[in-house]
Scaffold this active site. Sequence first.
Site, PDB file in Angstrom:
ATOM      1  N   GLU A  60       0.811  -1.220   0.000  1.00 40.24           N
ATOM      2  CA  GLU A  60       0.000   0.000   0.000  1.00 40.24           C
ATOM      3  C   GLU A  60       0.846   1.272   0.000  1.00 40.24           C
ATOM      4  O   GLU A  60       0.529   2.241  -0.698  1.00 40.24           O
ATOM      5  CB  GLU A  60      -0.953   0.019   1.208  1.00 40.24           C
ATOM      6  CG  GLU A  60      -2.137  -0.928   1.081  1.00 40.24           C
ATOM      7  CD  GLU A  60      -1.796  -2.355   1.466  1.00 40.24           C
ATOM      8  OE1 GLU A  60      -0.656  -2.603   1.918  1.00 40.24           O
ATOM      9  OE2 GLU A  60      -2.668  -3.239   1.322  1.00 40.24           O
ATOM     10  N   HIS A 129     -11.644  -4.046   8.793  1.00 41.19           N
ATOM     11  CA  HIS A 129     -12.149  -3.991   7.420  1.00 41.19           C
ATOM     12  C   HIS A 129     -13.464  -3.209   7.339  1.00 41.19           C
ATOM     13  O   HIS A 129     -14.242  -3.397   6.414  1.00 41.19           O
ATOM     14  CB  HIS A 129     -12.400  -5.404   6.871  1.00 41.19           C
ATOM     15  CG  HIS A 129     -11.150  -6.172   6.584  1.00 41.19           C
ATOM     16  ND1 HIS A 129     -10.361  -6.699   7.585  1.00 41.19           N
ATOM     17  CD2 HIS A 129     -10.544  -6.502   5.420  1.00 41.19           C
ATOM     18  CE1 HIS A 129      -9.325  -7.329   7.038  1.00 41.19           C
ATOM     19  NE2 HIS A 129      -9.411  -7.229   5.729  1.00 41.19           N
TER      20      HIS A 129
END
Lengths: 324, 395, 335
Positions: A60, A129
């Site tokens: 990321e 999440h």
Amino acid sequence: MAELRYVRALNQALSDAMAADPSVVVFGEDIAAAGGPFGVTRGLLEAYGADRVRDTPISEATIVGAAVGAAMTGLKPVVEIMFMDFVAIAMDAIVNQAAKARFMFGGQGSVPMVVRLPHGGGVSAGPQHSQCLEAWFAHIPGLKVVCPASVADAYGLMRAAIDDPDPVILVENKALYARKEDVPDDLPAVEIGKARIARPGRDATIVTYGAALYTALEAADTLAGEGVEVEVIDLRSLQPWDEAAVLESLSRTHRLVVAHEAVEAFGVGAEIAARMADIGFDELDGPIVRVGAPFMPVPFAKTLEQGYLPDAGRIADAVRKTLA
Amino acid sequence: MPSSPANNAPALTDLVMPKLGLTMTEGVLAEWKAKPGDSVSAGTVIFVVETDKIANEVEAPSAGTIAEILVQTGETVPVGTPVARWTGKGFIADEADAPRPAVEAPKPAPLPASTGDRVRATPLARRIAKAQGVDLHAVAGSGPDGRIKAADVEAAAKTAPAASPTEGERIALSAKYLAMVRRVVAAKRDIPDFQVVRTADVGALLELRRQLNAVGGPKVSVNDMVLKAVGRALLSLPRANRIWAEDAHIAFAATDVGMVVNSEDGLFIPILRDVGRLPLDRLAVDSAAAAAKAREGRLAAGDITGGAISVSNLGMFGAKALTPIISPPQSAILGIGAVERLFRPDAEGKPALRQEMTLTLSCDHRVYDGVLAARLLQAVAEALEAPHSLLLTEG
Amino acid sequence: MPSNNATSRSRAAKGSNKPEALLALYRQMLLIRRTEERLSQLFADGEVPGFIHLSIGQEAIATGLGAVLERRDTIASTHRGHGHALAKGVELNSFFQEVMGRETGVCKGRGGSMHVADMSAGMLGANGIVGAGMPIAVGSALAHQVRKTGGVAVVFFGDGALAEGVLHESLNLSALWELPALFVCENNGWSEFSPTSKQFVAPLAKLADAFGIPAETIDGNDVEIIADTAGRLISEIRKGGGPRVLECITQRVRGHYEGDAQKYRDPAELKDRDKIDPLPRAASRLSVLGVSDALLAALETEVMAEIDAATEAARAAPLPGFAAAQADVYTPAGA
């Protein structure tokens, strides 16, 4: 008119932007061959080729950092972070690099990039999440933050974000991907920084964004049965946010509730409430009330998550409180 | 040649708005009795202050010369604000009206400030009130904790013809009157009150009064006898001699009782001291003096502070009964109606002519419960019905 | 320390025994050295605000790379980036004005020493965050590849950045996508206040090898070797050969930042500094090639005159206005 899903509207916007401008590139984890974990980028690889549509490794920090460098070198990258939670790994590239480049380099140019961040709970995805972290980015000068709730805005804000010369955080709500709406065939771009009145009303204003819009509309229906006509404003952009539209509505209804799925404490609602308490003080005929998630991580079990997510009952209660 | 300050001019100090009561936060400078250049001796009245309760003549705390007046007549300033520069020594706030807690008090808590002047109103309500000239003190709030909302102000503006110059004359009110308004609004808003009512047969009482007044000496009124009855009731029921103070009770040892006096500036409640233990003739003298002071606007802060209960009497105007509003921080008020002549069945069921008075006790439920209220009222009524007890000075 | 092998030396001198190329490199190094010495003095005098990190002793690397890079190539630099900026073509006056916080600085006085950038020169910015330039260079290389500019992206980083996660991610991604990227490690042995030997266990070349990226480790104080090697690597990259790693062993003469007394460092480490210092080394080689001391002295005078003029121009330049800066956080509408 045609029926379109939110996820398809995002996809269509990406496709149209890539067709219109060869400098638009898309990359992220599993977005090319697999079409993205939620299908937002489906078909782009086939349509625009492996040069412009790329699967990345699970990196990321480098995905977003590379977007910064690419944007400085003539591309308009759109990158996806699979879940908004994972953006924590990429914060340097967003906060220290993308957000500051224009200012720090004396306005020599900006960083035209879009970081797509799916947020939101309701699907038992658990604490890592499901988070709504948009306030982090709205706090950083140099970033723009948009959060479409409607299918039309999913298209319009994606196009606007890609066209924008500055870095834009595009927050998508996972629970909205499957949403269907009838939309015109020729969807326009939506100006960043403009709110819309999702439901007009005279007695109180609910300011909201993202999936919480639909919860707020449900609350407005409930309250209408009690003779209370609530105006619901869909912010659409969080940074910059449409201060004038909120003030205008408050000046008519004199009561304000700010509702979002994100944690209430230190959230977007806190900023809106504080600002309206300042510039809208003399319009207030009741306390400004916020509705957001409690100050705890997003829980996993269904019953726990149901307790966690702000529902229409809580929003209606907040309206009743400001009307009391 | 214009005068100039002498080189050896004495140092000037501030003469400040004195604190004339525990709950006083600001005062109206009603009148200057001295002007720049005046030399005054200690004790000379230099200015008059109107507070939310009374007008006070403020005396010079020492000798000195007034150099400059900083606050003009009619201005309202917070306590401690310099009102003039002078050569004397400044004020020390008057502590005369500090509460006198008895042994029962759980702690020396200050008197409640929540019943003070602060108006709870939304910003919009305040804006509308300002634009339409509505005094928020006179508006009852319909929101939580009595919060005044825009609709309350608009309703008040509609029902207040004075607010509209086309419909009538707007009458400016004195600070004292507005203070009374604030007090009753706050009381209605903040005190969870309830009422108990009963009648008392006052035939014997009227006869005793006739006899006492025939003897000569100070003229004793029915009201004095009611005051005395209340004082005696407090002696027998000390549990009622309490007020509410921020999650505590303050219990008084002295049986002070307030007496509502009507004047052109509104209602005033001078407090009569330890009425239960005061001989009736002394009480008659004190009450007459207090009433006169109230009507003449001469009540001092110490005259109106203290006591848990007051008596309001409309009997002389023929009203059958009244339900009075408690005067904060007191916890009760007794309303007295007119003496009525009516037939009641006697022991055999035959009509008997009686003289009766209706007593209405308004009580603060934070201090009273229904039983306590009924017992206090009973004690008052029994004292009135057996009036010779009023001649006693101890329980 | 790698050996200065004869092949490298001969390649550097290949094609000419004429001193012109080396003279140009020497002049660039001298400009960087004297500029940083001036900044050190201005910093001590309070004329340079904030804090500055000097690359004295490391000028050969920036100079060698600068000599082989083209305008279309891009670089991402570090907090120790004055040399990179000047060697990539940032104009000396606007450089001084930036570091001295002036409106006319290349970044309008908003970034200062740690954020000198010049998009027109392909200088994507010095960086206050260790390692942050790597993914930026990777992205810039991606843009060169997608846009087919023929350009190469170069990232400079110190050995202190070896332990940053983005190095590993960036090596991997650039190898995966065969990006036109050159990773230049200026290995001066120090990670801020600590010896890198106590911070990182894997030699960079081995690390590069693990990603299948060709790597070379060279003498970072010999400007000819650097220019020669970098020229070769850039040429390979430009031809589509994918990323390369170039590790230049050098020495940090000054502290981590100006004002750092380096008490953690053994003074003996810098005892033989003159033998390894890239400037005397280039000067003696020029002497061998027949350049007179008088010419070098004239060069010195010329460089100092430029720096004096730049210093004076910066002193005279206006200070930045707050309102204009505040209005420039986002691209103005219509721009």
